[in-house]
Design an enzyme around this catalytic site. Structure first.
Site, short mmCIF file in Angstrom:
data_model
loop_
_atom_site.label_atom_id
_atom_site.label_comp_id
_atom_site.label_asym_id
_atom_site.label_seq_id
_atom_site.Cartn_x
_atom_site.Cartn_y
_atom_site.Cartn_z
N ASP A 38 -19.45 72.73 -67.57
CA ASP A 38 -20.12 73.19 -68.78
C ASP A 38 -19.93 72.12 -69.86
OD1 ASP A 38 -17.42 73.70 -68.74
OD2 ASP A 38 -17.64 75.87 -68.87
N GLU A 53 -20.63 79.30 -73.27
CA GLU A 53 -19.91 80.25 -74.14
C GLU A 53 -20.80 81.42 -74.58
OE1 GLU A 53 -16.83 80.27 -74.59
OE2 GLU A 53 -16.06 78.23 -74.33
#
Ligand SMILES: [Zn+2]
Ligand SMILES: [Zn+2]
Length: 452
Positions: A110, A180
């Protein structure tokens, strides 16, 4: 009696057997991260750390990931991903490293950071502030260590490009935005990640860990991280003067009853052996001391592992809210609304066979004592999206220790302060050891799945 000739012969045989063992060991051991590799990777890491970007805004980070994957020999595509919001740019990166026929392995990092004001005191600490998606000024920090993950993705690509004699097949290096806010993995799938590129046989990822010593890797086999559902609830009543409650239907008292009744879902309705959480994180109603409002709004997070438990809990939330409303005499056309919002992610299931295989490979690379186990967690991730809803693509995420061993020892002393967790303004990984361990663990896992 041993003649001089036999002694020489035996020594030669023993030596060559020894050197055979050495080369067999070398074949199983992934290339380690050299000091010069590490120093170049640390420069990249510190640059990521100083320049964090919020979810969906990962323009700079993704361009560095793309540049470095290209330099490591990947065919790179940028701007992969489609958000539901029309016209929104998605900064997904796919780097393909081909090495003949063989398995397809996806390695994901990520890339996004968090709206946190950094207080680590590191010389490369972030001082960035930016506008969030609502246009509000917020500080930004890599408080979840996605800068470590990006650096390890690059380091793994470099290590595997240098050891092409040891593996065959295709590796998809994925730089994923918006973890997130659990939008990025979905956005990349919607943009044809598994149709424009070969569908992987395995999916791998790592996350840094704020409880584990740097130099160690932790494994969870089977269910590892929970499914998360965001639920929005509107409790309706009939407002009026605070001095005339008998002429109203008070949604504040009703909400209090509903919240209490919901506590029995986990404690009384669900099998105690199934993990689940029901949390009311926000409640808003009313404007003034002496006014009973018309409605109350609540926001909940629901964490589960098994799909059937998830379904039962979501149904129970609705049933209990409506039951309490009926008991309070709320008219049928004013029943509470219980809605699951778009922010939903499945539970992470680490394929046990894959987890065990990777753990064995990592033990060879890092030493038995440096590969440990860890308990499942109720936090969530969108990495399970790559495994598909039926887990038909075996997936595995491992946890890379990021804390200095002496800090862990100190934190266990009586009265000691707790260690900063992920998302804390004071969370700062021990960069060199964490990065070296992460790359070694990931490279060993990939090599084992793709070895010649
Ligand atoms: Zn996070
Ligand atoms: Zn994270």
């Amino acid at each position: 009696m041993l003649t001089r000739f036999t002694a020489v012969l035996l020594t030669t045989v023993t030596l060559s057997a020894f050197s055979f063992q050495l080369s067999a060991f070398a074949a199983e051991t992934p290339p380690t991260v050299s000091d010069s590799d590490l120093s170049s990777l640390l420069t990249i890491y510190k640059d990521f750390h100083t320049h964090p970007e919020l979810s969906t805004f990962e323009q700079r980070s993704s361009s560095i990931v793309a540049r470095e994957l290209k330099a490591a020999g990947c065919e790179v595509t940028e701007h992969v991903g489609k958000y539901d919001q029309p016209g929104a740019t998605c900064y997904g990166v796919v780097g393909v490293m081909k090495n003949g026929d063989g398995p397809v392995v996806l390695v994901r990092s990520d890339m996004d950071a968090l709206p946190v004001h950094e207080e680590t005191g590191a010389p490369y600490a972030s001082t960035v502030t930016t506008k969030n998606r609502e246009g509000k000024d917020v500080p930004v920090m890599h408080a979840c260590g996605h800068d470590i993950h990006m650096t390890c993705l690059i380091g793994t690509a470099r290590a595997l490009s240098k050891s092409k004699d040891k593996w065959h097949g295709t590796i998809l290096f994925v730089g994923q935005p918006a973890e997130e806010v659990i939008l990025g993995a979905d956005a990349m799938m919607k943009d044809g990640l598994y149709t424009r590129w070969p569908k992987p046989n395995y999916a791998l990822a790592m996350h840094d860990d704020s409880d584990i010593e740097a130099g160690k890797i932790a494994i969870i086999e089977g269910y590892a991280q929970a499914a998360a559902d965001s639920v929005d609830v509107t409790v309706k009543g009939a407002g009026g003067h605070g001095a005339y409650p008998h002429r109203t239907h008070d949604p504040i008292v009703l909400s209090a009853q509903i919240i209490n009744a919901w506590q029995t879902i986990v404690s009384r309705e669900k099998d105690p052996l199934d993990r689940a959480v029901v949390t009311v994180g926000s409640i808003h109603g009313g404007t003034k001391h002496n006014i009973i409002p018309d409605e109350v709004k609540m926001q909940l997070t629901i964490r589960t592992y098994k799909p059937e438990v998830r379904k039962e809990i979501l149904a129970a939330l609705d049933r209990i809210a409506k039951g309490c409303a009926l008991a309070a005499g709320i008219p049928l056309d004013r029943m509470p609304e219980v809605r699951v919002s778009g922010e939903t992610t499945p539970a992470m299931y680490n394929n046990p066979e894959l987890a065990n295989r990777a753990a064995a490979a990592m033990k060879v690379a890092l030493g038995n004592a440096n590969v440990v186990t860890k308990d499942p967690m109720m936090v969530s991730e969108d990495f399970p999206v790559y495994s598909l809803p039926d887990h038909s693509i075996p997936a595995f995420m491992f946890y890379v220790g990021a804390v200095a061993p002496e800090k862990i020892a100190d934190s266990k002393k009586p009265g000691a302060a707790t260690l900063p967790t992920l998302h804390s303004s004071r969370f700062l990984p021990v960069a060199d050891t964490t990065i070296r361990t992460g790359i070694t663990g990931m490279t060993a896992s990939v090599l084992d799945l793709m070895k010649r």
